[in-house]
Scaffold this motif. Structure first.
Motif, PDB file in Angstrom:
ATOM      1  N   ASP A  19       6.945 -46.409 -24.842  1.00 52.95           N
ATOM      2  CA  ASP A  19       5.999 -47.206 -24.067  1.00 52.95           C
ATOM      3  C   ASP A  19       5.256 -48.136 -25.013  1.00 52.95           C
ATOM      4  O   ASP A  19       4.871 -47.734 -26.111  1.00 52.95           O
ATOM      5  N   PRO A  20       5.064 -49.389 -24.586  1.00 50.12           N
ATOM      6  CA  PRO A  20       4.269 -50.283 -25.440  1.00 50.12           C
ATOM      7  C   PRO A  20       2.802 -49.839 -25.434  1.00 50.12           C
ATOM      8  O   PRO A  20       2.354 -49.184 -24.484  1.00 50.12           O
ATOM      9  N   ARG A  21       2.082 -50.157 -26.504  1.00 51.27           N
ATOM     10  CA  ARG A  21       0.659 -49.825 -26.538  1.00 51.27           C
ATOM     11  C   ARG A  21      -0.125 -50.979 -27.155  1.00 51.27           C
ATOM     12  O   ARG A  21       0.445 -51.861 -27.802  1.00 51.27           O
ATOM     13  N   ILE A  22      -1.414 -50.944 -26.922  1.00 51.50           N
ATOM     14  CA  ILE A  22      -2.294 -51.974 -27.481  1.00 51.50           C
ATOM     15  C   ILE A  22      -2.222 -51.897 -29.004  1.00 51.50           C
ATOM     16  O   ILE A  22      -2.500 -50.852 -29.590  1.00 51.50           O
ATOM     17  N   GLU A  23      -1.827 -52.984 -29.621  1.00 50.00           N
ATOM     18  CA  GLU A  23      -1.761 -53.016 -31.085  1.00 50.00           C
ATOM     19  C   GLU A  23      -2.908 -53.829 -31.685  1.00 50.00           C
ATOM     20  O   GLU A  23      -3.358 -53.564 -32.784  1.00 50.00           O
ATOM     21  N   LEU A  24      -3.325 -54.849 -30.938  1.00 51.97           N
ATOM     22  CA  LEU A  24      -4.424 -55.697 -31.398  1.00 51.97           C
ATOM     23  C   LEU A  24      -5.429 -55.816 -30.259  1.00 51.97           C
ATOM     24  O   LEU A  24      -5.048 -55.710 -29.079  1.00 51.97           O
ATOM     25  N   PRO A  25      -6.689 -56.066 -30.582  1.00 51.57           N
ATOM     26  CA  PRO A  25      -7.720 -56.105 -29.526  1.00 51.57           C
ATOM     27  C   PRO A  25      -7.544 -57.259 -28.541  1.00 51.57           C
ATOM     28  O   PRO A  25      -8.220 -57.302 -27.515  1.00 51.57           O
ATOM     29  N   THR A  26      -6.626 -58.167 -28.852  1.00 52.22           N
ATOM     30  CA  THR A  26      -6.361 -59.305 -27.959  1.00 52.22           C
ATOM     31  C   THR A  26      -5.148 -59.049 -27.054  1.00 52.22           C
ATOM     32  O   THR A  26      -4.758 -59.919 -26.282  1.00 52.22           O
ATOM     33  N   ASP A  27      -4.562 -57.865 -27.146  1.00 55.93           N
ATOM     34  CA  ASP A  27      -3.359 -57.526 -26.362  1.00 55.93           C
ATOM     35  C   ASP A  27      -3.697 -57.066 -24.946  1.00 55.93           C
ATOM     36  O   ASP A  27      -4.800 -56.591 -24.677  1.00 55.93           O
ATOM     37  N   VAL A  68      -6.211 -53.292 -21.376  1.00 61.16           N
ATOM     38  CA  VAL A  68      -6.463 -54.463 -22.221  1.00 61.16           C
ATOM     39  C   VAL A  68      -7.176 -54.037 -23.493  1.00 61.16           C
ATOM     40  O   VAL A  68      -7.882 -53.020 -23.524  1.00 61.16           O
ATOM     41  N   GLY A  69      -7.006 -54.848 -24.536  1.00 57.74           N
ATOM     42  CA  GLY A  69      -7.686 -54.603 -25.803  1.00 57.74           C
ATOM     43  C   GLY A  69      -9.167 -54.941 -25.700  1.00 57.74           C
ATOM     44  O   GLY A  69      -9.608 -55.579 -24.733  1.00 57.74           O
ATOM     45  N   ALA A  70      -9.909 -54.561 -26.727  1.00 55.87           N
ATOM     46  CA  ALA A  70     -11.377 -54.660 -26.686  1.00 55.87           C
ATOM     47  C   ALA A  70     -11.879 -56.101 -26.597  1.00 55.87           C
ATOM     48  O   ALA A  70     -12.973 -56.346 -26.088  1.00 55.87           O
ATOM     49  N   ASP A  71     -11.068 -57.070 -27.078  1.00 57.06           N
ATOM     50  CA  ASP A  71     -11.548 -58.459 -27.092  1.00 57.06           C
ATOM     51  C   ASP A  71     -11.120 -59.261 -25.868  1.00 57.06           C
ATOM     52  O   ASP A  71     -11.442 -60.453 -25.770  1.00 57.06           O
ATOM     53  N   VAL A  72     -10.377 -58.639 -24.974  1.00 55.37           N
ATOM     54  CA  VAL A  72      -9.847 -59.400 -23.833  1.00 55.37           C
ATOM     55  C   VAL A  72     -10.938 -59.593 -22.787  1.00 55.37           C
ATOM     56  O   VAL A  72     -11.622 -58.636 -22.403  1.00 55.37           O
ATOM     57  N   ARG A 120       4.056 -55.325 -23.625  1.00 53.96           N
ATOM     58  CA  ARG A 120       2.854 -55.720 -24.361  1.00 53.96           C
ATOM     59  C   ARG A 120       2.802 -57.234 -24.409  1.00 53.96           C
ATOM     60  O   ARG A 120       3.774 -57.893 -24.798  1.00 53.96           O
ATOM     61  N   ILE A 121       1.668 -57.784 -23.978  1.00 48.99           N
ATOM     62  CA  ILE A 121       1.485 -59.243 -24.009  1.00 48.99           C
ATOM     63  C   ILE A 121       0.402 -59.568 -25.035  1.00 48.99           C
ATOM     64  O   ILE A 121      -0.769 -59.257 -24.832  1.00 48.99           O
ATOM     65  N   PRO A 122       0.789 -60.197 -26.156  1.00 51.38           N
ATOM     66  CA  PRO A 122      -0.214 -60.591 -27.158  1.00 51.38           C
ATOM     67  C   PRO A 122      -1.082 -61.738 -26.605  1.00 51.38           C
ATOM     68  O   PRO A 122      -0.689 -62.414 -25.641  1.00 51.38           O
ATOM     69  N   TRP A 123      -2.241 -61.933 -27.215  1.00 49.34           N
ATOM     70  CA  TRP A 123      -3.138 -63.040 -26.836  1.00 49.34           C
ATOM     71  C   TRP A 123      -3.316 -63.104 -25.318  1.00 49.34           C
ATOM     72  O   TRP A 123      -3.091 -64.151 -24.700  1.00 49.34           O
ATOM     73  N   ALA A 124      -3.709 -61.989 -24.708  1.00 52.54           N
ATOM     74  CA  ALA A 124      -3.763 -61.912 -23.242  1.00 52.54           C
ATOM     75  C   ALA A 124      -4.614 -63.029 -22.633  1.00 52.54           C
ATOM     76  O   ALA A 124      -4.208 -63.668 -21.653  1.00 52.54           O
ATOM     77  N   ASP A 125      -5.773 -63.315 -23.225  1.00 50.22           N
ATOM     78  CA  ASP A 125      -6.646 -64.349 -22.648  1.00 50.22           C
ATOM     79  C   ASP A 125      -5.988 -65.730 -22.653  1.00 50.22           C
ATOM     80  O   ASP A 125      -6.195 -66.515 -21.738  1.00 50.22           O
ATOM     81  N   GLY A 126      -5.257 -66.002 -23.714  1.00 53.46           N
ATOM     82  CA  GLY A 126      -4.657 -67.331 -23.834  1.00 53.46           C
ATOM     83  C   GLY A 126      -3.312 -67.457 -23.151  1.00 53.46           C
ATOM     84  O   GLY A 126      -2.767 -68.566 -23.047  1.00 53.46           O
ATOM     85  N   THR A 127      -2.759 -66.339 -22.704  1.00 49.92           N
ATOM     86  CA  THR A 127      -1.367 -66.327 -22.242  1.00 49.92           C
ATOM     87  C   THR A 127      -1.231 -66.065 -20.743  1.00 49.92           C
ATOM     88  O   THR A 127      -0.372 -66.647 -20.074  1.00 49.92           O
TER      89      THR A 127
END
Lengths: 340, 340
Positions: A19-27, A68-72, A120-127
């Motif tokens: 399973d994918p997991r949050i790797e960065l706070p923007t994920d 979502v990651g902490a920064d999303v 997993r979608i990186p840069w969730a806010d921008g994507t």
């Protein structure tokens, strides 16, 4: 979770993956409501791009945010989202100028493979773009198309400067070419010439807005476009194949001062400076900044003004992904939707 | 009359030629007040373009109309005129769209050679622009520059989308590159980076509006442009050389979503589709539609707002044309003006 993995040319398997997991706070992690097979997935499938290791496949997706990651900030669990195949930070100068697919911190979503239950979608806010609500089932294919093929066709039509009073020719009758036709019509092109010799695709081309169909290719195709345009060539041409023949056909079908939008992923294409110089056309292409167009495309889909989901003429459960690839490879299907 | 004829690489002669005469009712015959040597004239002079027959030279000109054909309406004997190096009918769809250099009935003026006492100008109505009166002597070099190098640099700057807030880099410090700098400044570019390692040319570049000078070339030059632009690359790049190195330097110095205007006549340039695809820049170049810009350029020159004639750092009588070629070939002169 289950996901598609390409082990070698022609060897598509659906197997258990982590399973994918949050790797960065923007994920963000999404549940994939639907994914699909892209024309570009056929390059490694056909062995034209080498497959050295088992490769998770897929870069198109719609679904529901799970975590979502902490920064999303702009998406939250429970949101239904559409995103581009290129993850972008949304804040760099390139993103701000509308070229998110070439973001200074771009990450290809396909690296983790969206032909799977979760992604997993990186840069969730921008994507990611949140839809106005949970979509009706009939909207899912169109929203999924927006995540790549519609957005790519749209970019090509914009690059070809489709608009009122313009004649636009389209090289390539795959999903991107067909949706380039739809985009050219939405952008107001007066005349849209589909280049296709495949009857079911010609029919869909006409439904999407093609006013003329040209079956000839290469130099003959160019001549036919010139005949249809007072000898001048089209004002704009969309190239949606990526081969030498298609690219030259596109450039040579364009009148001087016209515009070529090329979005077929280039394979073995080589252009001489002299050809480019004496063509005197504007050339713009590359990985489409789908994210730039998504809000507008979602609006048009949500209001049922456009129905790009019609390019999916084969729907299969994820477990039958191998047949989905084979059907596209053999041109039995234009595009395969995979339900998860 | 006397005129320049190239007999073989390096063999420039001024000799007696037949006076030109009206061949078609759309022609004009002009007395050539001044002509000049173009960077592109150096290709055959250097033997890079083969010289098979004695070739009349020159395609830049200003002068006084002596005679017009029966169908000519907008110019008359006695008018002082500036014209493009490409004769255009002015009426076809390509001309109407502002791409007169690719007119459906285009005729290269150079075919008859303007480094001569008189010249035949085809499509006089579509090609020549009458100045507001007889120019003062000091305006002649600038008006002559407008007929090719200024108009070409201007087209490149427009194609590179020079404008307010934009950073524009210029590859090539010949007359066209230098006037591309002037054009970018006139179009309002905020920052203009000249790529030149030649001190006198750097000085003229700064006088024309360059804010920065980069002496590095190739990959190092690209890196330097990126350093100067926050890592992104320039918004627009002008390519005014025509070699593989210059073209790649231009494309790679441009940020994604940016614009390359290329006007160096291409020699042995070859670009892969992959490089173009992943660059994601707009590429526009070719023979410049100088005629499109001429009225505006003449206004700016007439009002002494710009002084593009400064690119002529050598003035010789027509009889010394051979020395004019040699000086440019050896980079002792940027550009040679020939008085008739």
């Amino acid at each position: 979770m289950r996901g598609v993995v390409l082990h070698a040319a022609g060897d598509v398997r659906v197997e258990e993956r982590d399973d994918p997991r949050i790797e960065l706070p923007t994920d963000a992690i999404i549940w994939v409501a639907a994914a699909c097979v892209c024309g570009s997935d056929l390059w490694p499938y056909r062995g034209i791009n080498e497959v050295t290791d088992p490769t998770p496949m897929g870069h198109e997706y719609v679904g529901v945010v799970e975590e979502v990651g902490a920064d999303v900030r702009t998406v939250a669990p429970g949101d239904f989202v559409v995103g581009s195949f290129m993850a972008s930070d949304g804040t760099c100068e390139i993103c701000q100028a509308g070229y998110q697919s070439r973001c200074a911190h771009v990450e290809p979503v396909g690296r983790s493979g969206t032909q799977a239950e979760h992604a997993r979608i990186p840069w969730a806010d921008g994507t990611l773009v949140v839809t106005p609500g949970m979509p009706d089932a009939d909207l899912i294919p169109s929203l999924l198309a927006a995540s790549d093929v519609l957005g790519t066709g749209w970019f090509a039509a914009v690059a070809a400067q489709a608009g009122p009073g313009k004649t636009v020719a389209v090289v390539g009758d795959g999903a991107v070419g067909l949706l380039g036709i739809l985009a050219a019509r939405e952008l107001g092109a007066e005349r849209i010439i589909a280049m296709s010799r495949h009857e079911p695709r010609q029919a869909l081309a006409r439904e999407f807005g093609a006013t003329d169909v040209v079956v000839e290719r290469g130099d003959e195709g160019v001549e036919r476009i010139k005949e249809l345009t007072g000898g001048y060539g089209a004002h704009g041409v969309i190239e949606a194949v990526g081969t030498q023949e298609a690219m030259q056909q596109a450039i040579r079908s364009t009148r001087p001062g016209g515009h070529v939008g090329f979005v077929g992923v280039s394979h073995d294409v080589s252009l001489t400076g002299q050809e480019l110089f004496y063509a005197t056309v504007s050339l713009l292409g590359g990985p489409a900044p789908v994210r730039h167009y998504l809000p507008d495309l979602i609006d048009r889909i949500w209001s049922r003004k456009i129905n790009p989901g019609k390019v999916f003429d084969l729907t299969l459960p994820l477990s039958d992904a191998a047949e989905g690839y084979a059907a596209m490879d053999e041109r039995r299907a234009i595009k395969t939707l995979l339900t998860v």
